[in-house]
Design an enzyme around this catalytic site. Sequence first.
Site, short mmCIF file in Angstrom:
data_model
loop_
_atom_site.label_atom_id
_atom_site.label_comp_id
_atom_site.label_asym_id
_atom_site.label_seq_id
_atom_site.Cartn_x
_atom_site.Cartn_y
_atom_site.Cartn_z
N HIS A 99 68.76 -18.40 24.48
CA HIS A 99 68.95 -17.51 23.18
C HIS A 99 69.81 -18.48 22.31
CE1 HIS A 99 66.53 -15.16 25.94
NE2 HIS A 99 66.05 -14.41 24.63
N ARG A 129 65.92 -0.93 18.84
CA ARG A 129 67.10 -1.79 19.53
C ARG A 129 68.11 -1.11 19.31
NH1 ARG A 129 64.97 -6.50 21.84
NH2 ARG A 129 66.81 -7.98 21.29
N CYS A 145 60.24 -5.57 25.30
CA CYS A 145 60.32 -6.84 25.26
C CYS A 145 61.16 -7.58 25.99
CB CYS A 145 60.38 -7.19 23.40
SG CYS A 145 59.84 -6.01 22.67
N SER A 146 60.79 -8.36 27.03
CA SER A 146 61.90 -9.08 27.89
C SER A 146 61.32 -10.31 28.32
CB SER A 146 62.30 -8.04 28.85
OG SER A 146 63.41 -8.57 29.50
N GLU A 207 59.94 -18.29 22.29
CA GLU A 207 59.40 -17.78 23.68
C GLU A 207 57.66 -18.19 23.55
OE1 GLU A 207 61.99 -13.93 23.99
OE2 GLU A 207 60.12 -13.84 22.94
#
Length: 286
Positions: A99, A129, A145-146, A207
Amino acid sequence: MWRSLRGAGAVSRRGTAVPGGRCCRRRSHVWDWHQALASAAGLRGGNAGAHSRTCATVTMPEVSTDHLDEQQVQLLAEMCILIDENDHKIGADTKKNCHLNENIDKGLLHRAFSVFLFNTENKLLLQQRSSAKITFPDCFTNTCCSHPLSHPLELEENNAIGVRRAAQRRLKAELGIPMEQVTPEEIQYLTRIHYKAKSDGIWGEHEIDYILFVQKDVSLNPDPNEIQSHCYVTQKELKQLLDKASRDEVKITPWFKLIAETFLFKWWDNLHNLNKFIDHEKIHRM
């Protein structure tokens, strides 16, 4: 109505407030993704897998995490699945390295998923979030989301069963949904998208994102370190939220914005007939 978890504060794994979010740094061996990325075009199947298991010390950018939330920093040590642009596994690296914009700009790409959970009234569960999140804090987004982890159970690729197991795990971790309430078999894998986005000058996302749908009534017990509020919304209410985001009145995650602007509403109109939208061959480049 949005159910807010504000006031709970950032909570560490020990259940105490985290004032400074300090965490010691840990040096370790990581996968030689530079070499794997350079060779990926010529390596497929078993050869690619064998190559990705070569372990070497890689120089990574030094980024201080002392100012970040302790619980979120601990999660940066998780091992994500490195892939090439065709979603072939080429190795593994830490969530932290995956990230960092400096690595993303060099081509580092990992596998991820986005869950869209609807109740039996056809309302979509959204979350906001938490402020503790390292990427895209305070943003509204889809249910969960992960990332699947580089672990045998979540690496298994047949009908994306590994990704669906990871989704079950994270639905429990983030939203407190009991694992028996949403099994991998009840999670429907539709398709994949490939996107890249910067959260700030240091952190970002790059991603290939598996799109997963579930329709079921579930019980919720969100972790305030992950989620600050949540709500079930109708299509009309989501469109109002997207309109607010277009005026910069609220923030939404970039992947959710992309999915909402392209596919979401036609999928939503066909919750009981999603099979016609299944496409496991194409990766949508966003």
